[in-house]
Structure formats: structure tokens, C-alpha cells
Design a protein around this motif. Structure first.
Motif, PDB file in Angstrom:
ATOM      1  N   LYS A  51       0.822  -1.213   0.000  1.00 52.98           N
ATOM      2  CA  LYS A  51       0.000   0.000   0.000  1.00 52.98           C
ATOM      3  C   LYS A  51       0.854   1.261   0.000  1.00 52.98           C
ATOM      4  O   LYS A  51       0.451   2.282  -0.513  1.00 52.98           O
ATOM      5  CB  LYS A  51      -0.917   0.018   1.223  1.00 52.98           C
ATOM      6  CG  LYS A  51      -1.842  -1.176   1.287  1.00 52.98           C
ATOM      7  CD  LYS A  51      -2.869  -1.135   0.187  1.00 52.98           C
ATOM      8  CE  LYS A  51      -3.841  -2.277   0.354  1.00 52.98           C
ATOM      9  NZ  LYS A  51      -4.358  -2.802  -0.853  1.00 52.98           N
ATOM     10  N   GLN A  52       2.029   1.204   0.604  1.00 47.45           N
ATOM     11  CA  GLN A  52       2.892   2.369   0.698  1.00 47.45           C
ATOM     12  C   GLN A  52       3.850   2.430  -0.486  1.00 47.45           C
ATOM     13  O   GLN A  52       4.356   1.413  -0.926  1.00 47.45           O
ATOM     14  CB  GLN A  52       3.720   2.317   1.993  1.00 47.45           C
ATOM     15  CG  GLN A  52       2.893   2.374   3.241  1.00 47.45           C
ATOM     16  CD  GLN A  52       2.128   3.675   3.352  1.00 47.45           C
ATOM     17  OE1 GLN A  52       2.636   4.734   3.055  1.00 47.45           O
ATOM     18  NE2 GLN A  52       0.873   3.580   3.776  1.00 47.45           N
ATOM     19  N   PRO A  53       4.120   3.628  -1.005  1.00 47.82           N
ATOM     20  CA  PRO A  53       5.115   3.746  -2.074  1.00 47.82           C
ATOM     21  C   PRO A  53       6.510   3.473  -1.529  1.00 47.82           C
ATOM     22  O   PRO A  53       6.766   3.616  -0.337  1.00 47.82           O
ATOM     23  CB  PRO A  53       4.973   5.196  -2.538  1.00 47.82           C
ATOM     24  CG  PRO A  53       4.298   5.898  -1.408  1.00 47.82           C
ATOM     25  CD  PRO A  53       3.505   4.871  -0.662  1.00 47.82           C
ATOM     26  N   GLU A  67       9.192   9.509  -4.125  1.00 48.47           N
ATOM     27  CA  GLU A  67       8.327   8.365  -3.896  1.00 48.47           C
ATOM     28  C   GLU A  67       7.776   7.882  -5.220  1.00 48.47           C
ATOM     29  O   GLU A  67       7.339   8.679  -6.048  1.00 48.47           O
ATOM     30  CB  GLU A  67       7.189   8.739  -2.956  1.00 48.47           C
ATOM     31  CG  GLU A  67       7.675   9.052  -1.557  1.00 48.47           C
ATOM     32  CD  GLU A  67       6.553   9.345  -0.596  1.00 48.47           C
ATOM     33  OE1 GLU A  67       5.412   9.481  -1.031  1.00 48.47           O
ATOM     34  OE2 GLU A  67       6.841   9.441   0.591  1.00 48.47           O
ATOM     35  N   ALA A  90       5.587   4.206  -6.559  1.00 49.02           N
ATOM     36  CA  ALA A  90       5.036   2.911  -6.187  1.00 49.02           C
ATOM     37  C   ALA A  90       5.861   1.799  -6.830  1.00 49.02           C
ATOM     38  O   ALA A  90       6.355   1.946  -7.947  1.00 49.02           O
ATOM     39  CB  ALA A  90       3.581   2.818  -6.643  1.00 49.02           C
ATOM     40  N   ARG A  91       6.009   0.700  -6.107  1.00 57.89           N
ATOM     41  CA  ARG A  91       6.832  -0.413  -6.593  1.00 57.89           C
ATOM     42  C   ARG A  91       6.334  -0.933  -7.938  1.00 57.89           C
ATOM     43  O   ARG A  91       7.123  -1.167  -8.839  1.00 57.89           O
ATOM     44  CB  ARG A  91       6.850  -1.536  -5.554  1.00 57.89           C
ATOM     45  CG  ARG A  91       7.710  -2.718  -5.978  1.00 57.89           C
ATOM     46  CD  ARG A  91       7.797  -3.780  -4.872  1.00 57.89           C
ATOM     47  NE  ARG A  91       8.528  -4.938  -5.314  1.00 57.89           N
ATOM     48  CZ  ARG A  91       9.849  -5.044  -5.353  1.00 57.89           C
ATOM     49  NH1 ARG A  91      10.591  -4.032  -4.950  1.00 57.89           N
ATOM     50  NH2 ARG A  91      10.433  -6.145  -5.784  1.00 57.89           N
ATOM     51  N   ARG A 105       4.784   0.654 -10.238  1.00 56.59           N
ATOM     52  CA  ARG A 105       5.106   1.653 -11.266  1.00 56.59           C
ATOM     53  C   ARG A 105       6.582   1.577 -11.621  1.00 56.59           C
ATOM     54  O   ARG A 105       6.969   1.638 -12.794  1.00 56.59           O
ATOM     55  CB  ARG A 105       4.755   3.050 -10.725  1.00 56.59           C
ATOM     56  CG  ARG A 105       4.916   4.149 -11.711  1.00 56.59           C
ATOM     57  CD  ARG A 105       3.697   4.195 -12.653  1.00 56.59           C
ATOM     58  NE  ARG A 105       4.206   4.311 -13.987  1.00 56.59           N
ATOM     59  CZ  ARG A 105       4.016   3.423 -14.966  1.00 56.59           C
ATOM     60  NH1 ARG A 105       3.284   2.384 -14.803  1.00 56.59           N
ATOM     61  NH2 ARG A 105       4.544   3.598 -16.134  1.00 56.59           N
TER      62      ARG A 105
END
Length: 137
Positions: A16-18, A30, A32-33, A35
Motif C-alpha cells: 500500500k505504501q510507495p 516516492e 510505487a513499486r 510503477r
């Protein structure tokens, strides 16, 4: 909405966390994984992405600003020449995908300098980063 058996709900399996870029000379960014991995899958080490292409692919704007350059063709050998489609160009303004791959590797927490220390080409740098991620480093 009906989902076929082959469709995956990525929102259920991704963090959920970038991922935060830390421990490098670059400012904290930041991304997202999922992305970052999608962008990395497009990198070859041989291409220069236009600024427009970077924006379409949702590369962080600060990365574009810091890494974009004007590149000049060399005409001594074909691998020094920049092509847009089939046309040779003298100059091209954009971001090298190898630089993008290095940023992505750092954003995913890799020690990119160590991983790419034995790489002899831009393509080798990208391959080393991709392999390190696949191996779970």
C-alpha cells in the motif's frame, strides 16, 4: 464486473505504501513499486526517451528534470548515431533509459553501484539491475 481466471487483482498483492528513495545522493522521491517495475521492464540501456514519452509513462517529473539532456550523435560507428524512427538526427533531447533504470534500482533499495560494478555496457547495467530485482536483492 466479471473477472476471468487469468486476471489478477494487483491492488490486493502490491504494498500500500510507495517505495521511498533513500540513502543516495538523489533527493527523496516516492514511486510505487509496481510503477517502478513497469518502467524498468521498458528499459533496455540502448534508448533515449523523449520528455513526452517519459511523461506518458509517468516517470516522476523531478527525475525528468534532473536527467534530461541534449545528446549528440557520433557518426564514426552506427552505435554512436541517434535515430528517431529510421531517420538519423544530430541532436536529441531526452532521458537515457539506463539513467532511469539506475534511479529505479535505487528507489527499490538496491546498491546499484555494487550490482553494476562489473557491467561493461549500458545494456549490461540495465540487465544487472533487472536480475538483482528478480533475485530478490
Amino acid at each position: 464486473m466479471n473477472r476471468s481466471a487469468t486476471q489478477v487483482n494487483f491492488a490486493a498483492v502490491l504494498p500500500k505504501q510507495p517505495i521511498q528513495l533513500a540513502g543516495s545522493k538523489f533527493p527523496v522521491i516516492e514511486i510505487a513499486r509496481h510503477r517502478a517495475l513497469a518502467l524498468l521492464s521498458e528499459c533496455t540501456g540502448d534508448e533515449i526517451w523523449s520528455v513526452e514519452h517519459c511523461r506518458i509513462r509517468r516517470v516522476p517529473e523531478s527525475w525528468i528534470d534532473e536527467d534530461r539532456e541534449a545528446f549528440e550523435s557520433g557518426f564514426c560507428s552506427d552505435n554512436q548515431t541517434i535515430y528517431v524512427g529510421e531517420r538519423q538526427v544530430n541532436q536529441y533531447f531526452g532521458v537515457r533509459d539506463v539513467d532511469l533504470a539506475v534511479r529505479i534500482g535505487r528507489s527499490l533499495g538496491l546498491d546499484v553501484d555494487r550490482i553494476t560494478a562489473n557491467s561493461l555496457s549500458r545494456r549490461g547495467v540495465v540487465v544487472a539491475i533487472k536480475e538483482a530485482i528478480m533475485e530478490g536483492e
